[in-house]
Design a protein around this motif. Structure first.
Motif, mmCIF file in Angstrom:
data_model
loop_
_atom_site.group_PDB
_atom_site.id
_atom_site.type_symbol
_atom_site.label_atom_id
_atom_site.label_comp_id
_atom_site.label_asym_id
_atom_site.label_seq_id
_atom_site.Cartn_x
_atom_site.Cartn_y
_atom_site.Cartn_z
ATOM 1 N N GLY A 61 -13.413 2.033 -5.636
ATOM 2 C CA GLY A 61 -13.610 1.275 -6.871
ATOM 3 C C GLY A 61 -12.521 1.524 -7.899
ATOM 4 O O GLY A 61 -12.383 0.756 -8.844
ATOM 5 N N GLN A 62 -11.757 2.599 -7.744
ATOM 6 C CA GLN A 62 -10.639 2.829 -8.669
ATOM 7 C C GLN A 62 -9.457 1.937 -8.268
ATOM 8 O O GLN A 62 -9.435 1.367 -7.174
ATOM 9 C CB GLN A 62 -10.199 4.294 -8.613
ATOM 10 C CG GLN A 62 -11.128 5.226 -9.368
ATOM 11 C CD GLN A 62 -10.485 6.583 -9.548
ATOM 12 O OE1 GLN A 62 -10.091 7.218 -8.583
ATOM 13 N NE2 GLN A 62 -10.390 7.038 -10.784
ATOM 14 N N MET A 63 -8.502 1.849 -9.157
ATOM 15 C CA MET A 63 -7.355 0.979 -8.858
ATOM 16 C C MET A 63 -6.045 1.710 -9.145
ATOM 17 O O MET A 63 -6.028 2.748 -9.814
ATOM 18 C CB MET A 63 -7.432 -0.268 -9.725
ATOM 19 C CG MET A 63 -7.411 0.074 -11.189
ATOM 20 S SD MET A 63 -7.497 -1.349 -12.249
ATOM 21 C CE MET A 63 -7.255 -0.574 -13.832
ATOM 22 N N PHE A 64 -4.983 1.124 -8.646
ATOM 23 C CA PHE A 64 -3.633 1.532 -9.013
ATOM 24 C C PHE A 64 -2.965 0.338 -9.686
ATOM 25 O O PHE A 64 -3.362 -0.814 -9.470
ATOM 26 C CB PHE A 64 -2.823 1.943 -7.778
ATOM 27 C CG PHE A 64 -3.134 3.328 -7.292
ATOM 28 C CD1 PHE A 64 -2.417 4.424 -7.747
ATOM 29 C CD2 PHE A 64 -4.156 3.542 -6.375
ATOM 30 C CE1 PHE A 64 -2.716 5.709 -7.297
ATOM 31 C CE2 PHE A 64 -4.460 4.817 -5.921
ATOM 32 C CZ PHE A 64 -3.736 5.903 -6.384
ATOM 33 N N HIS A 65 -1.970 0.649 -10.506
ATOM 34 C CA HIS A 65 -1.209 -0.415 -11.146
ATOM 35 C C HIS A 65 0.153 -0.439 -10.459
ATOM 36 O O HIS A 65 0.901 0.550 -10.520
ATOM 37 C CB HIS A 65 -1.088 -0.106 -12.641
ATOM 38 C CG HIS A 65 -1.337 -1.280 -13.497
ATOM 39 N ND1 HIS A 65 -1.157 -1.264 -14.856
ATOM 40 C CD2 HIS A 65 -1.739 -2.541 -13.203
ATOM 41 C CE1 HIS A 65 -1.444 -2.452 -15.355
ATOM 42 N NE2 HIS A 65 -1.802 -3.231 -14.373
ATOM 43 N N LEU A 66 0.462 -1.556 -9.821
ATOM 44 C CA LEU A 66 1.603 -1.612 -8.902
ATOM 45 C C LEU A 66 2.810 -2.284 -9.535
ATOM 46 O O LEU A 66 2.696 -3.366 -10.124
ATOM 47 C CB LEU A 66 1.212 -2.408 -7.645
ATOM 48 C CG LEU A 66 -0.143 -2.080 -7.013
ATOM 49 C CD1 LEU A 66 -0.370 -2.955 -5.784
ATOM 50 C CD2 LEU A 66 -0.222 -0.612 -6.638
ATOM 51 N N LEU A 67 3.960 -1.647 -9.387
ATOM 52 C CA LEU A 67 5.203 -2.220 -9.908
ATOM 53 C C LEU A 67 5.820 -3.039 -8.766
ATOM 54 O O LEU A 67 6.585 -2.522 -7.957
ATOM 55 C CB LEU A 67 6.135 -1.082 -10.334
ATOM 56 C CG LEU A 67 7.299 -1.414 -11.245
ATOM 57 C CD1 LEU A 67 6.816 -2.047 -12.554
ATOM 58 C CD2 LEU A 67 8.065 -0.129 -11.577
ATOM 59 N N CYS A 68 5.425 -4.297 -8.721
ATOM 60 C CA CYS A 68 5.792 -5.115 -7.555
ATOM 61 C C CYS A 68 7.276 -5.484 -7.581
ATOM 62 O O CYS A 68 7.811 -5.829 -8.634
ATOM 63 C CB CYS A 68 4.965 -6.403 -7.531
ATOM 64 S SG CYS A 68 3.216 -6.090 -7.321
ATOM 65 N N PRO A 69 7.916 -5.452 -6.435
ATOM 66 C CA PRO A 69 9.309 -5.891 -6.380
ATOM 67 C C PRO A 69 9.400 -7.397 -6.597
ATOM 68 O O PRO A 69 8.414 -8.114 -6.410
ATOM 69 C CB PRO A 69 9.755 -5.515 -4.962
ATOM 70 C CG PRO A 69 8.520 -5.355 -4.174
ATOM 71 C CD PRO A 69 7.401 -5.032 -5.124
ATOM 72 N N SER A 70 10.569 -7.860 -6.988
ATOM 73 C CA SER A 70 10.737 -9.289 -7.236
ATOM 74 C C SER A 70 10.899 -10.049 -5.917
ATOM 75 O O SER A 70 11.614 -9.602 -5.030
ATOM 76 C CB SER A 70 11.978 -9.501 -8.102
ATOM 77 O OG SER A 70 12.271 -10.870 -8.160
ATOM 78 N N PRO A 71 10.267 -11.211 -5.805
ATOM 79 C CA PRO A 71 10.453 -11.994 -4.582
ATOM 80 C C PRO A 71 11.727 -12.855 -4.645
ATOM 81 O O PRO A 71 12.123 -13.440 -3.645
ATOM 82 C CB PRO A 71 9.212 -12.897 -4.548
ATOM 83 C CG PRO A 71 8.837 -13.066 -5.977
ATOM 84 C CD PRO A 71 9.264 -11.816 -6.701
ATOM 85 N N ASP A 72 12.340 -12.928 -5.832
ATOM 86 C CA ASP A 72 13.425 -13.904 -6.007
ATOM 87 C C ASP A 72 14.571 -13.413 -6.878
ATOM 88 O O ASP A 72 15.399 -14.207 -7.323
ATOM 89 C CB ASP A 72 12.837 -15.184 -6.633
ATOM 90 C CG ASP A 72 11.979 -14.851 -7.854
ATOM 91 O OD1 ASP A 72 12.213 -13.796 -8.473
ATOM 92 O OD2 ASP A 72 11.063 -15.628 -8.175
ATOM 93 N N GLU A 116 10.645 1.970 -0.925
ATOM 94 C CA GLU A 116 9.907 2.686 -1.961
ATOM 95 C C GLU A 116 9.068 1.690 -2.755
ATOM 96 O O GLU A 116 9.478 0.541 -2.947
ATOM 97 C CB GLU A 116 10.889 3.391 -2.908
ATOM 98 C CG GLU A 116 11.645 4.523 -2.231
ATOM 99 C CD GLU A 116 12.492 5.323 -3.211
ATOM 100 O OE1 GLU A 116 12.781 4.793 -4.307
ATOM 101 O OE2 GLU A 116 12.839 6.465 -2.870
ATOM 102 N N PHE A 117 7.893 2.153 -3.217
ATOM 103 C CA PHE A 117 7.004 1.279 -3.992
ATOM 104 C C PHE A 117 6.360 2.131 -5.086
ATOM 105 O O PHE A 117 5.667 3.102 -4.791
ATOM 106 C CB PHE A 117 5.948 0.677 -3.056
ATOM 107 C CG PHE A 117 5.112 -0.418 -3.661
ATOM 108 C CD1 PHE A 117 5.583 -1.224 -4.687
ATOM 109 C CD2 PHE A 117 3.825 -0.652 -3.190
ATOM 110 C CE1 PHE A 117 4.806 -2.236 -5.238
ATOM 111 C CE2 PHE A 117 3.039 -1.665 -3.720
ATOM 112 C CZ PHE A 117 3.538 -2.457 -4.753
ATOM 113 N N ASN A 118 6.610 1.754 -6.336
ATOM 114 C CA ASN A 118 6.130 2.539 -7.477
ATOM 115 C C ASN A 118 4.691 2.133 -7.831
ATOM 116 O O ASN A 118 4.423 0.961 -8.100
ATOM 117 C CB ASN A 118 7.078 2.300 -8.660
ATOM 118 C CG ASN A 118 6.696 3.101 -9.882
ATOM 119 O OD1 ASN A 118 5.561 3.054 -10.330
ATOM 120 N ND2 ASN A 118 7.657 3.819 -10.441
ATOM 121 N N ILE A 119 3.795 3.107 -7.829
ATOM 122 C CA ILE A 119 2.393 2.832 -8.167
ATOM 123 C C ILE A 119 1.928 3.840 -9.231
ATOM 124 O O ILE A 119 2.365 4.988 -9.225
ATOM 125 C CB ILE A 119 1.470 2.892 -6.928
ATOM 126 C CG1 ILE A 119 1.385 4.301 -6.345
ATOM 127 C CG2 ILE A 119 1.942 1.916 -5.850
ATOM 128 C CD1 ILE A 119 0.330 4.446 -5.242
#
Ligand SMILES: Cc1cc2nc3c(=O)[nH]c(=O)nc-3n(C[C@H](O)[C@H](O)[C@H](O)COP(=O)(O)OP(=O)(O)OC[C@H]3O[C@@H](n4cnc5c(N)ncnc54)[C@H](O)[C@@H]3O)c2cc1C
Ligand code: FES
Length: 289
Positions: A61-72, A116-119
């Protein structure tokens, strides 16, 4: 005059295996390493990240806030909230199940193993199980099932039986069935394509579970009409419940008040922040959407 660096302050995201200078803090920023990022069907993908051990404190039920990479190549402003789908402490991994919607999740869909993926997280208040509950019913639809699925992990750890009713448009987009079953849950699939997801039919299934004594508590996410149904039956049969809510977010930790929703507490309408006071709330207090 140049500012003196503050030795007690760090804004560096934690890499896997790094020493955590503030192990007591509840929330952190992490650089996860993508282990896998597979399609599970036409609409949903499943990403597995190797993370710093601090991130493994996340619970259902907890969440992370994801720094999504750009698709474009253009900037993707702001992080995207995402429920934790699974925490594998032995492997040091957290997982997310996501629907590719807009630019953030489209960028996420492009992640490759080794990236790498920043969360940031774990954030918010998740699900809780009372010791007196021996059997719970989980009812979700679409991506809401990604939020509910780790409840089966929590329930399995506490010896609680789970019946999961999985609602979807058609069999090809039923989410999380494997994860629920792997952890011992009994699953019932209801579909729009054959009419079994109609509220009347789901109500009959819930009534049956209540009669069988398999419904000590209700849990839901992802559908307003299913929330209303569980609220009504919960009230009628005095069954407690929890609902995971979604709301557009900016900060994700309670500072900006963008994610306010109305709740009804003791007959009064009150505003609460979904990111900080939730995203999991007492089902009877939720006003729906
Ligand atoms: C607590 C919580 C848990 C969630 N868990 C999951 C999950 O497990 N799997 C999953 O697929 N999705 C989940 N979502 C929804 C997910 O956050 C959105 O799908 C995602 O933000 C869409 O971003 P986008 O850039 O792809 O889409 P866009 O539509 O381009 O996003 C534009 C803006 O709207 C916001 N936004 C759009 N849809 C939503 C939404 N439904 N909720 C909140 N913000 C939104 C984005 O964060 C962004 O700021 C969750 C949302 C919340 C609040
Ligand atoms: S997103 Fe800022 S307070 Fe909830």
């Amino acid at each position: 005059m140049p500012r003196k660096p503050n030795e007690n302050y760090t804004n560096a995201a934690l890499q896997v295996g790094a020493t955590d200078p503030y192990p007591q803090r509840r929330v952190g920023e992490f650089i996860g390493i993508v282990v896998a990022n597979h399609s599970v069907n036409d609409e949903y993908k499943h990403v597995v990240l190797k993370v710093h051990e601090h991130a493994l404190k996340a619970y259902a039920g907890q969440m992370f806030h994801l720094l999504c990479p750009s698709p474009d190549g253009a900037e993707v402003w702001m992080r995207r909230p995402m429920s934790v789908y699974r925490v594998d402490k032995a492997a040091g991994e957290v997982e997310f199940l996501y629907k590719t919607e807009g630019r953030g999740t489209r960028g996420m869909a492009m992640l490759q193993p080794g990236d790498e993926f920043n969360i940031a997280g774990p954030l918010g208040v998740g699900f809780t199980l009372q010791p007196s509950w021996k059997n719970i019913v989980v009812l979700g639809r679409g991506v809401g099932l990604a939020t509910l699925a780790p409840l089966s992990q929590l329930a399995a750890a506490q010896g609680v039986g789970v019946t999961a009713i999985l609602s979807a448009r058609h069999d090809g987009v039923v989410m999380s069935r494997e994860l629920f079953e792997e952890l011992g849950a009994r699953t019932i699939t209801v579909l729009d394509s054959d009419g079994s997801s109609d509220v009347e039919n789901v109500e009959q299934i819930l009534d049956g579970l209540i009669v069988e004594g398999r419904a000590d508590a209700f849990f839901t996410c992802g559908s307003n009409r299913l929330l209303k149904l569980m609220q009504r039956l919960g009230k009628q049969h005095d069954i407690p419940g929890q609902v995971a809510m979604e709301q557009i977010m900016v900060c994700g930790f309670g500072a900006c008040y963008v994610c306010m929703r109305t709740f009804e507490v003791d007959g009064k309408r009150v505003l609460k922040r979904v990111c900080r006071d939730g995203p999991v709330f007492n089902m009877q207090e939720a006003v729906g959407w």
